[in-house]
Design an enzyme around this catalytic site. Structure first.
Site, PDB file in Angstrom:
ATOM      1  N   ASN A  26       1.460   2.901   5.713  1.00  0.00           N
ATOM      2  CA  ASN A  26      -0.031   3.187   6.168  1.00  0.00           C
ATOM      3  C   ASN A  26      -0.369   2.385   7.299  1.00  0.00           C
ATOM      4  O   ASN A  26      -0.612   1.049   7.149  1.00  0.00           O
ATOM      5  CB  ASN A  26      -1.004   3.103   4.764  1.00  0.00           C
ATOM      6  CG  ASN A  26      -2.330   3.167   5.062  1.00  0.00           C
ATOM      7  OD1 ASN A  26      -2.702   3.727   6.124  1.00  0.00           O
ATOM      8  ND2 ASN A  26      -3.253   3.187   4.017  1.00  0.00           N
ATOM      9  N   ARG A 111       1.105   7.932   5.662  1.00  0.00           N
ATOM     10  CA  ARG A 111      -0.210   8.451   5.357  1.00  0.00           C
ATOM     11  C   ARG A 111      -0.908   8.776   6.812  1.00  0.00           C
ATOM     12  O   ARG A 111      -0.859   7.819   7.627  1.00  0.00           O
ATOM     13  CB  ARG A 111      -0.909   7.247   4.803  1.00  0.00           C
ATOM     14  CG  ARG A 111      -2.445   7.599   4.412  1.00  0.00           C
ATOM     15  CD  ARG A 111      -3.223   6.512   3.773  1.00  0.00           C
ATOM     16  NE  ARG A 111      -4.642   7.152   3.500  1.00  0.00           N
ATOM     17  CZ  ARG A 111      -5.427   6.437   3.107  1.00  0.00           C
ATOM     18  NH1 ARG A 111      -5.402   5.382   2.885  1.00  0.00           N
ATOM     19  NH2 ARG A 111      -6.717   6.991   2.728  1.00  0.00           N
ATOM     20  N   HIS A 200      -9.347  11.270   1.871  1.00  0.00           N
ATOM     21  CA  HIS A 200      -9.179  10.644   0.619  1.00  0.00           C
ATOM     22  C   HIS A 200      -8.522  11.573  -0.311  1.00  0.00           C
ATOM     23  O   HIS A 200      -8.371  11.554  -1.479  1.00  0.00           O
ATOM     24  CB  HIS A 200     -10.151  10.146  -0.154  1.00  0.00           C
ATOM     25  CG  HIS A 200     -10.944   8.806   0.371  1.00  0.00           C
ATOM     26  ND1 HIS A 200     -12.225   8.256   0.560  1.00  0.00           N
ATOM     27  CD2 HIS A 200     -10.314   7.862   1.218  1.00  0.00           C
ATOM     28  CE1 HIS A 200     -12.598   7.550   0.947  1.00  0.00           C
ATOM     29  NE2 HIS A 200     -11.408   6.832   1.539  1.00  0.00           N
ATOM     30  N   HIS A 228     -14.456   8.644  -5.558  1.00  0.00           N
ATOM     31  CA  HIS A 228     -13.377   7.537  -4.806  1.00  0.00           C
ATOM     32  C   HIS A 228     -14.358   6.621  -4.260  1.00  0.00           C
ATOM     33  O   HIS A 228     -14.953   6.788  -3.297  1.00  0.00           O
ATOM     34  CB  HIS A 228     -12.509   8.303  -4.076  1.00  0.00           C
ATOM     35  CG  HIS A 228     -11.745   7.501  -3.342  1.00  0.00           C
ATOM     36  ND1 HIS A 228     -10.414   7.284  -3.685  1.00  0.00           N
ATOM     37  CD2 HIS A 228     -11.951   6.310  -2.427  1.00  0.00           C
ATOM     38  CE1 HIS A 228      -9.839   6.313  -2.734  1.00  0.00           C
ATOM     39  NE2 HIS A 228     -10.848   5.700  -2.252  1.00  0.00           N
ATOM     40  N   ARG A 261     -19.956   1.865   6.664  1.00  0.00           N
ATOM     41  CA  ARG A 261     -20.396   3.331   7.085  1.00  0.00           C
ATOM     42  C   ARG A 261     -21.789   3.715   6.540  1.00  0.00           C
ATOM     43  O   ARG A 261     -21.853   3.428   5.193  1.00  0.00           O
ATOM     44  CB  ARG A 261     -19.179   4.360   6.965  1.00  0.00           C
ATOM     45  CG  ARG A 261     -18.133   4.058   7.688  1.00  0.00           C
ATOM     46  CD  ARG A 261     -16.958   5.198   7.447  1.00  0.00           C
ATOM     47  NE  ARG A 261     -15.708   4.938   7.710  1.00  0.00           N
ATOM     48  CZ  ARG A 261     -14.649   5.202   6.807  1.00  0.00           C
ATOM     49  NH1 ARG A 261     -14.800   5.729   5.672  1.00  0.00           N
ATOM     50  NH2 ARG A 261     -13.542   4.475   7.113  1.00  0.00           N
ATOM     51  N   GLY A 352     -15.109   1.639  -7.666  1.00  0.00           N
ATOM     52  CA  GLY A 352     -15.180   2.640  -9.061  1.00  0.00           C
ATOM     53  C   GLY A 352     -14.438   1.980 -10.002  1.00  0.00           C
ATOM     54  O   GLY A 352     -14.770   2.486 -11.200  1.00  0.00           O
ATOM     55  N   GLU A 404      -2.431   6.030  -4.755  1.00  0.00           N
ATOM     56  CA  GLU A 404      -2.109   6.854  -3.520  1.00  0.00           C
ATOM     57  C   GLU A 404      -0.906   6.785  -2.855  1.00  0.00           C
ATOM     58  O   GLU A 404      -0.394   7.694  -2.644  1.00  0.00           O
ATOM     59  CB  GLU A 404      -3.279   6.392  -2.194  1.00  0.00           C
ATOM     60  CG  GLU A 404      -4.630   6.844  -2.576  1.00  0.00           C
ATOM     61  CD  GLU A 404      -5.553   6.461  -1.571  1.00  0.00           C
ATOM     62  OE1 GLU A 404      -6.085   5.124  -1.598  1.00  0.00           O
ATOM     63  OE2 GLU A 404      -5.998   7.121  -0.730  1.00  0.00           O
TER      64      GLU A 404
HETATM   65  P1  AMP Z   1     -10.529  -0.212  -1.794  1.00  0.00           P
HETATM   66  O1  AMP Z   1     -11.015   0.173  -0.497  1.00  0.00           O
HETATM   67  O2  AMP Z   1     -10.314   0.879  -2.698  1.00  0.00           O
HETATM   68  O3  AMP Z   1      -9.255  -1.352  -1.698  1.00  0.00           O
HETATM   69  O4  AMP Z   1     -11.770  -1.052  -2.369  1.00  0.00           O
HETATM   70  C1  AMP Z   1     -12.078  -2.186  -1.930  1.00  0.00           C
HETATM   71  C2  AMP Z   1     -13.423  -2.714  -2.428  1.00  0.00           C
HETATM   72  O5  AMP Z   1     -13.520  -2.599  -3.730  1.00  0.00           O
HETATM   73  C3  AMP Z   1     -13.844  -4.303  -1.989  1.00  0.00           C
HETATM   74  O6  AMP Z   1     -14.407  -4.214  -0.659  1.00  0.00           O
HETATM   75  C4  AMP Z   1     -14.780  -4.317  -3.157  1.00  0.00           C
HETATM   76  O7  AMP Z   1     -16.231  -4.006  -2.492  1.00  0.00           O
HETATM   77  C5  AMP Z   1     -14.616  -3.752  -4.232  1.00  0.00           C
HETATM   78  N1  AMP Z   1     -13.861  -4.552  -5.402  1.00  0.00           N
HETATM   79  C6  AMP Z   1     -12.520  -4.753  -5.283  1.00  0.00           C
HETATM   80  N2  AMP Z   1     -12.487  -5.671  -6.628  1.00  0.00           N
HETATM   81  C7  AMP Z   1     -13.857  -5.487  -7.067  1.00  0.00           C
HETATM   82  C8  AMP Z   1     -14.216  -6.296  -8.303  1.00  0.00           C
HETATM   83  N3  AMP Z   1     -13.485  -6.827  -9.296  1.00  0.00           N
HETATM   84  N4  AMP Z   1     -15.506  -6.112  -8.713  1.00  0.00           N
HETATM   85  C9  AMP Z   1     -16.301  -5.171  -7.837  1.00  0.00           C
HETATM   86  N5  AMP Z   1     -15.780  -4.649  -6.493  1.00  0.00           N
HETATM   87  C10 AMP Z   1     -14.650  -4.947  -6.236  1.00  0.00           C
END
Ligand code: AMP
Length: 428
Positions: A26, A111, A200, A228, A261, A352, A404
């Site tokens: 990626n 990706r 996504h 997502h 964003r 999520g 992913e």
């Molecule tokens: P992703 O882009 O799917 O890797 O998600 C990253 C984002 O998930 C981070 O910027 C956080 O805002 C959120 N995140 C990760 N771990 C946690 C957690 N334990 N509790 C709340 N938010 C989280």
């Protein structure tokens, strides 16, 4: 570099089956994430990230992190470009493991963010495919250039395995015309490829399929809203395994409030700022993509930080959370109307999967629609797929960790095997 398995060396990964392993890459503008995946069992054999590529001026170094067999190796080195980043990663496979020759690489999966109207499924890469992805750069100037660069260097360094491009937009290529058409002059739209593409897609497709498997149901029988919610965030309405709408648009900027964003705004905000704040196109692009969303409103984009600020009584953080939830609720309502019946709402990605406050707040007050979250199930321990709604609701609310890289790896195998591109992604 040769990665063909050497006959005389015992192959410790033979358990991965005939398809060996898939190296998923990626490539971002200043980073290269990689994961060696077993497409059959689904586990990540090794993973890593090279960060700050091309940012070695001013004393700042690139950072390489490689994880294998529970051990994490971190190095600071100069990483002038993506070629060097991949060379470093391949060196760590040799030095720390697993040796790629032993891992029996079946394919390298890339990706790619934007496939435009060109690509509706994974495709085995040749020079023509690279040129076609390159030609899509005007649609995704922030993402596709790095993806193309990653493919070029990987094909040079790993020249004896097939490379496959897997597109973030592909799952949404079957959106109905009323969902992908923007209500603008149709000639302008056609001439400049202006339409909703959605992003996504690999994650939305994987999660919608996983929901069905976890419930022991056929994906054809389920209406699912997939949320997502990562640093980038998008929603989709999936009916019988087929997407009927999604929140991201021509680019990943449209839709939900995200980490940095804005998501949906009145397009006239752009004219207003150009005319009255003297902002140029690039500045506006940066404003809406990098300095907006939760970061723009609250000063932080990580939801753990946001929660800490809310708990300290920070009113900007509290408002940012409310705006984020308000937007999400609007999409849930809109997609419920489009689907007619919602069997499942599935939360996935960093926010999520982890933020219990977000999940509870999105579903709060929706009991009249048959949607609710059970407080204990929502906050209970567990990191896998789970149902967090109470027993009485007509809609199940679920947490489905997205995978992913695994979904990309499986699409690679299908593309190489020449099978139907979408058949097996939903099967594991
Ligand atoms: P992703 O882009 O799917 O890797 O998600 C990253 C984002 O998930 C981070 O910027 C956080 O805002 C959120 N995140 C990760 N771990 C946690 C957690 N334990 N509790 C709340 N938010 C989280």
């Amino acid at each position: 570099m040769s990665i063909v398995p050497e006959a005389e060396r015992p192959n410790p990964y033979s358990a991965y089956g005939a398809h060996g392993s898939v190296l998923v890459l990626n490539s971002g503008s200043s980073s290269l994430k990689y994961q060696l995946v077993n497409p059959v069992g689904g586990e990540a054999i090794a993973a890593g990230i090279v960060e700050r590529i091309g940012e070695t001026s001013g004393g700042s170094q690139g950072i390489v992190t490689h994880t294998f067999a529970g051990n994490r190796t971190r190095r600071e080195v100069e990483v002038p470009d993506h070629g060097e980043a991949l060379r470093l990663a391949l060196g760590l496979f040799e030095e720390i493991g697993p040796r790629l020759a032993d891992a029996g690489i079946y394919a390298v999966g890339h990706r790619v963010v934007h496939g435009g109207s060109e690509f509706s499924g994974p495709v085995v890469v040749d020079d023509d495919v690279v040129a076609r992805i390159d030609a899509l750069v005007p649609l995704a100037p922030l993402h596709n250039p790095a993806n193309v660069q990653g493919i070029r260097v990987a094909r040079e360094l790993l020249d004896d395995v097939p490379h496959v491009a897997v597109f973030d937009t592909a799952f949404f290529s079957s959106l109905p015309a009323e969902a992908y058409t923007y209500a603008i002059d149709r000639q302008v739209a056609a001439e400049h490829d202006v339409r909703r593409y959605g992003f996504h897609g690999t994650s939305h497709q994987y999660v919608a399929g996983k929901v069905a498997r976890v419930l022991g149901r056929r994906v054809q029988d389920l209406n699912t809203i997939v949320l997502h919610l990562g640093n980038g965030a998008s929603a989709s309405a999936v009916s019988g395994g087929v997407p009927i709408d999604t929140s991201m648009g021509l680019t990943p900027l449209e839709g939900l409030v995200m980490g940095t964003r804005s998501g949906d705004i009145d397009p006239a905000v752009v004219f207003h700022l150009a005319r009255n704040a003297g902002m140029g196109i690039d500045e506006l692009d940066r404003l809406l993509n990098k300095r907006s969303g939760v970061l723009g409103m609250a000063g932080v984009n990580d939801f753990r930080e946001l929660r800490r600020l809310i708990d300290e009584g920070d009113e900007h953080a509290a408002l940012a959370f409310d705006v984020y939830i308000h937007r999400l609720k609007k999409y849930v309502g809109a997609y419920a109307a489009l689907l007619g019946r919602v069997d499942v709402i599935a939360f996935t990605a960093g926010v999520g999967e982890n933020d219990t406050f977000v999940r509870a707040a999105v579903c709060e007050g929706l009991a009249g629609m048959g949607i609710a979250v059970d407080p204990e199930r929502n906050t209970g321990a567990g990191s896998g797929e789970r149902i967090i709604s109470p027993d009485w609701t007509s809609t199940l609310v679920m947490v489905i960790p997205t995978q992913e890289e695994l979904a990309i790896a499986r699409q690679c195998v299908e593309a190489v095997d020449g099978q139907h591109p979408t058949a097996a992604v939903t099967s594991g």
